[in-house]
Design a protein around this motif. Structure first.
Motif, PDB file in Angstrom:
ATOM      1  N   ARG A 135       0.850  -1.198   0.000  1.00 52.33           N
ATOM      2  CA  ARG A 135       0.000   0.000   0.000  1.00 52.33           C
ATOM      3  C   ARG A 135       0.879   1.240   0.000  1.00 52.33           C
ATOM      4  NH1 ARG A 135      -3.722   3.035  -1.359  1.00 52.33           N
ATOM      5  NH2 ARG A 135      -5.323   3.745   0.080  1.00 52.33           N
ATOM      6  N   ASP A 136       0.542   2.194  -0.864  1.00 52.60           N
ATOM      7  CA  ASP A 136       1.242   3.470  -0.925  1.00 52.60           C
ATOM      8  C   ASP A 136       1.076   4.186   0.421  1.00 52.60           C
ATOM      9  OD1 ASP A 136       2.345   5.944  -1.640  1.00 52.60           O
ATOM     10  OD2 ASP A 136       0.527   6.613  -2.657  1.00 52.60           O
ATOM     11  N   PRO A 137       2.173   4.489   1.117  1.00 55.73           N
ATOM     12  CA  PRO A 137       2.061   5.115   2.433  1.00 55.73           C
ATOM     13  C   PRO A 137       1.322   6.459   2.395  1.00 55.73           C
ATOM     14  CG  PRO A 137       4.374   4.692   1.887  1.00 55.73           C
ATOM     15  CD  PRO A 137       3.542   4.257   0.721  1.00 55.73           C
ATOM     16  N   LYS A 138       1.384   7.146   1.258  1.00 59.40           N
ATOM     17  CA  LYS A 138       0.676   8.426   1.123  1.00 59.40           C
ATOM     18  C   LYS A 138      -0.802   8.224   0.807  1.00 59.40           C
ATOM     19  CE  LYS A 138       4.752  10.173  -1.117  1.00 59.40           C
ATOM     20  NZ  LYS A 138       5.233  10.617  -2.410  1.00 59.40           N
ATOM     21  N   GLU A 139      -1.171   6.960   0.496  1.00 60.21           N
ATOM     22  CA  GLU A 139      -2.543   6.645   0.076  1.00 60.21           C
ATOM     23  C   GLU A 139      -3.000   7.599  -1.027  1.00 60.21           C
ATOM     24  OE1 GLU A 139      -5.218   6.134   3.398  1.00 60.21           O
ATOM     25  OE2 GLU A 139      -3.865   4.669   4.335  1.00 60.21           O
ATOM     26  N   SER A 140      -2.102   7.795  -2.001  1.00 61.00           N
ATOM     27  CA  SER A 140      -2.377   8.727  -3.097  1.00 61.00           C
ATOM     28  C   SER A 140      -3.418   8.198  -4.077  1.00 61.00           C
ATOM     29  CB  SER A 140      -1.079   9.071  -3.837  1.00 61.00           C
ATOM     30  OG  SER A 140      -0.491   7.908  -4.385  1.00 61.00           O
ATOM     31  N   VAL A 141      -3.694   6.889  -4.012  1.00 60.93           N
ATOM     32  CA  VAL A 141      -4.759   6.296  -4.826  1.00 60.93           C
ATOM     33  C   VAL A 141      -5.586   5.391  -3.921  1.00 60.93           C
ATOM     34  CG1 VAL A 141      -3.436   6.387  -6.979  1.00 60.93           C
ATOM     35  CG2 VAL A 141      -3.332   4.342  -5.581  1.00 60.93           C
ATOM     36  N   PRO A 142      -6.842   5.138  -4.288  1.00 49.29           N
ATOM     37  CA  PRO A 142      -7.654   4.216  -3.477  1.00 49.29           C
ATOM     38  C   PRO A 142      -7.013   2.823  -3.436  1.00 49.29           C
ATOM     39  CG  PRO A 142      -9.024   5.395  -5.063  1.00 49.29           C
ATOM     40  CD  PRO A 142      -7.591   5.699  -5.408  1.00 49.29           C
ATOM     41  N   GLU A 143      -7.200   2.123  -2.341  1.00 44.53           N
ATOM     42  CA  GLU A 143      -6.607   0.797  -2.178  1.00 44.53           C
ATOM     43  C   GLU A 143      -7.018  -0.149  -3.303  1.00 44.53           C
ATOM     44  OE1 GLU A 143      -5.789  -2.396   1.345  1.00 44.53           O
ATOM     45  OE2 GLU A 143      -7.820  -1.587   1.206  1.00 44.53           O
ATOM     46  N   TRP A 144      -8.281  -0.056  -3.760  1.00 41.31           N
ATOM     47  CA  TRP A 144      -8.729  -0.979  -4.799  1.00 41.31           C
ATOM     48  C   TRP A 144      -7.901  -0.812  -6.069  1.00 41.31           C
ATOM     49  CZ3 TRP A 144     -10.339   0.071  -9.675  1.00 41.31           C
ATOM     50  CH2 TRP A 144     -10.766   1.371  -9.960  1.00 41.31           C
ATOM     51  N   GLU A 145      -7.408   0.394  -6.340  1.00 36.78           N
ATOM     52  CA  GLU A 145      -6.592   0.597  -7.541  1.00 36.78           C
ATOM     53  C   GLU A 145      -5.246  -0.121  -7.414  1.00 36.78           C
ATOM     54  OE1 GLU A 145      -6.200   4.581  -9.012  1.00 36.78           O
ATOM     55  OE2 GLU A 145      -8.354   4.976  -8.837  1.00 36.78           O
ATOM     56  N   GLU A 146      -4.712  -0.178  -6.208  1.00 39.23           N
ATOM     57  CA  GLU A 146      -3.449  -0.888  -6.015  1.00 39.23           C
ATOM     58  C   GLU A 146      -3.651  -2.398  -6.073  1.00 39.23           C
ATOM     59  OE1 GLU A 146      -0.563   2.224  -3.952  1.00 39.23           O
ATOM     60  OE2 GLU A 146      -1.902   1.248  -2.509  1.00 39.23           O
ATOM     61  N   ILE A 147      -4.784  -2.856  -5.582  1.00 43.00           N
ATOM     62  CA  ILE A 147      -5.120  -4.279  -5.723  1.00 43.00           C
ATOM     63  C   ILE A 147      -5.311  -4.610  -7.205  1.00 43.00           C
ATOM     64  CG2 ILE A 147      -6.861  -6.041  -5.243  1.00 43.00           C
ATOM     65  CD1 ILE A 147      -7.288  -4.581  -2.506  1.00 43.00           C
ATOM     66  N   ALA A 148      -5.986  -3.722  -7.926  1.00 36.14           N
ATOM     67  CA  ALA A 148      -6.189  -3.938  -9.365  1.00 36.14           C
ATOM     68  C   ALA A 148      -4.859  -3.930 -10.108  1.00 36.14           C
ATOM     69  CB  ALA A 148      -7.128  -2.867  -9.934  1.00 36.14           C
ATOM     70  N   ALA A 149      -3.958  -3.027  -9.761  1.00 32.57           N
ATOM     71  CA  ALA A 149      -2.649  -2.976 -10.417  1.00 32.57           C
ATOM     72  C   ALA A 149      -1.870  -4.259 -10.148  1.00 32.57           C
ATOM     73  CB  ALA A 149      -1.859  -1.759  -9.931  1.00 32.57           C
ATOM     74  N   THR A 150      -1.943  -4.747  -8.911  1.00 29.69           N
ATOM     75  CA  THR A 150      -1.267  -6.000  -8.576  1.00 29.69           C
ATOM     76  C   THR A 150      -1.874  -7.153  -9.367  1.00 29.69           C
ATOM     77  OG1 THR A 150      -0.738  -5.150  -6.375  1.00 29.69           O
ATOM     78  CG2 THR A 150      -0.610  -7.540  -6.682  1.00 29.69           C
ATOM     79  N   SER A 151      -3.187  -7.149  -9.504  1.00 25.09           N
ATOM     80  CA  SER A 151      -3.864  -8.181 -10.299  1.00 25.09           C
ATOM     81  C   SER A 151      -3.424  -8.126 -11.755  1.00 25.09           C
ATOM     82  CB  SER A 151      -5.384  -8.004 -10.204  1.00 25.09           C
ATOM     83  OG  SER A 151      -5.820  -8.137  -8.876  1.00 25.09           O
ATOM     84  N   MET A 152      -3.240  -6.923 -12.288  1.00 22.61           N
ATOM     85  CA  MET A 152      -2.759  -6.799 -13.670  1.00 22.61           C
ATOM     86  C   MET A 152      -1.328  -7.309 -13.793  1.00 22.61           C
ATOM     87  SD  MET A 152      -4.502  -3.333 -15.102  1.00 22.61           S
ATOM     88  CE  MET A 152      -4.921  -2.411 -13.626  1.00 22.61           C
ATOM     89  N   ALA A 153      -0.523  -7.083 -12.763  1.00 23.52           N
ATOM     90  CA  ALA A 153       0.841  -7.618 -12.765  1.00 23.52           C
ATOM     91  C   ALA A 153       0.799  -9.142 -12.813  1.00 23.52           C
ATOM     92  CB  ALA A 153       1.611  -7.125 -11.536  1.00 23.52           C
ATOM     93  N   VAL A 154      -0.121  -9.730 -12.040  1.00 22.32           N
ATOM     94  CA  VAL A 154      -0.267 -11.196 -12.050  1.00 22.32           C
ATOM     95  C   VAL A 154      -0.720 -11.668 -13.435  1.00 22.32           C
ATOM     96  CG1 VAL A 154      -1.516 -13.162 -11.078  1.00 22.32           C
ATOM     97  CG2 VAL A 154      -0.638 -11.367  -9.565  1.00 22.32           C
ATOM     98  N   GLN A 155      -1.650 -10.958 -14.058  1.00 22.65           N
ATOM     99  CA  GLN A 155      -2.088 -11.342 -15.404  1.00 22.65           C
ATOM    100  C   GLN A 155      -0.912 -11.291 -16.375  1.00 22.65           C
ATOM    101  OE1 GLN A 155      -4.451 -12.913 -16.595  1.00 22.65           O
ATOM    102  NE2 GLN A 155      -5.226 -12.132 -18.516  1.00 22.65           N
ATOM    103  N   ASN A 156      -0.080 -10.251 -16.276  1.00 22.62           N
ATOM    104  CA  ASN A 156       1.100 -10.173 -17.145  1.00 22.62           C
ATOM    105  C   ASN A 156       2.026 -11.361 -16.937  1.00 22.62           C
ATOM    106  OD1 ASN A 156       0.245  -7.732 -18.196  1.00 22.62           O
ATOM    107  ND2 ASN A 156       1.977  -6.547 -17.435  1.00 22.62           N
ATOM    108  N   LEU A 157       2.317 -11.679 -15.670  1.00 21.90           N
ATOM    109  CA  LEU A 157       3.231 -12.802 -15.431  1.00 21.90           C
ATOM    110  C   LEU A 157       2.598 -14.106 -15.873  1.00 21.90           C
ATOM    111  CD1 LEU A 157       2.852 -14.867 -12.742  1.00 21.90           C
ATOM    112  CD2 LEU A 157       3.310 -12.759 -11.542  1.00 21.90           C
ATOM    113  N   TRP A 158       1.289 -14.237 -15.712  1.00 16.07           N
ATOM    114  CA  TRP A 158       0.577 -15.448 -16.113  1.00 16.07           C
ATOM    115  C   TRP A 158       0.657 -15.634 -17.625  1.00 16.07           C
ATOM    116  CZ3 TRP A 158      -4.445 -16.281 -12.906  1.00 16.07           C
ATOM    117  CH2 TRP A 158      -4.819 -17.630 -12.927  1.00 16.07           C
ATOM    118  N   LEU A 159       0.453 -14.541 -18.356  1.00 17.62           N
ATOM    119  CA  LEU A 159       0.539 -14.624 -19.820  1.00 17.62           C
ATOM    120  C   LEU A 159       1.966 -14.941 -20.272  1.00 17.62           C
ATOM    121  CD1 LEU A 159      -1.766 -11.653 -20.800  1.00 17.62           C
ATOM    122  CD2 LEU A 159      -2.199 -14.083 -21.251  1.00 17.62           C
TER     123      LEU A 159
END
Length: 184
Positions: free
Chosen positions: A100-124
């Motif tokens: 989690r960004d310590p500044k909470e500059s984006v909503p937590e769900w966006e960071e979860i979504a970004a992590t999920s996209m990273a997983v999709q990239n590695l999966w592909l």
């Protein structure tokens, strides 16, 4: 394999379907490099991965078995063994974490979504080189901090099991994209 081939062929492939072939560190780094190119709002790049192979993987299997027996309401020795063997059957296990960004500059769900996209990239990327995988989110993910160090604000979102696959399962979709799309 081209991306237009990898996308429809990407699917969950489970540890009993993996061959005994080891995944080299270099190959894992290549897969993780693909993850690192996921989109991220405000460049927080929240994805973090803990890689377990060899002895570390065996120790993870034992920890998860014991954690299951300790924390499950009605533990089953059969299921405890299954938890352990799933890790042992994989060539590699990644703990998928989100910082989690310590500044909470984006909503937590966006960071979860970004992590999920990273997983999709590695999966592909894994699929494109013949490695199967699947993302598991057992309650045990919440106990990984008892085993490895997590930084403040870092959360485990699950485990990604990987292994080479000789026979790929077929895939399909129940409905077409047209059934899920409305042009306005």
């Amino acid at each position: 394999m081209k991306i237009e081939e990898a996308i429809p062929q990407r699917r969950s492939v489970y540890p009993p379907q993996y061959s005994d072939k080891e995944i080299t560190r270099e190959t894992i780094e290549t897969i993780l490099e693909a993850a690192n190119w996921a989109p991220t709002h405000r460049r927080t790049e929240p994805w973090r991965f803990k890689v377990f192979q060899g002895k570390a993987k065996q120790e993870l299997a034992e920890f998860l078995r014991e954690a299951y027996l300790k924390h499950e309401n009605a533990p089953s020795t059969f299921k405890a063994k299954r938890v352990e063997s799933k890790v042992q059957q994989a060539a590699c296990v990644l703990a998928i974490c989100m910082q989690r960004d310590p500044k909470e500059s984006v909503p937590e769900w966006e960071e979860i979504a970004a992590t999920s996209m990273a997983v999709q990239n590695l999966w592909l990327r894994a699929r494109s080189i013949g490695i199967g995988g699947y993302w598991s989110t057992p309650f045990l993910k919440d106990h990984i901090g008892d085993y490895i160090s997590l930084k403040e604000g870092e959360t485990c979102l699950g485990f990604f099991y990987m292994g080479y696959v000789e026979e790929w399962p077929e895939g399909s979709r129940e409905t077409s994209i047209a059934d899920k799309t409305e042009f306005i």
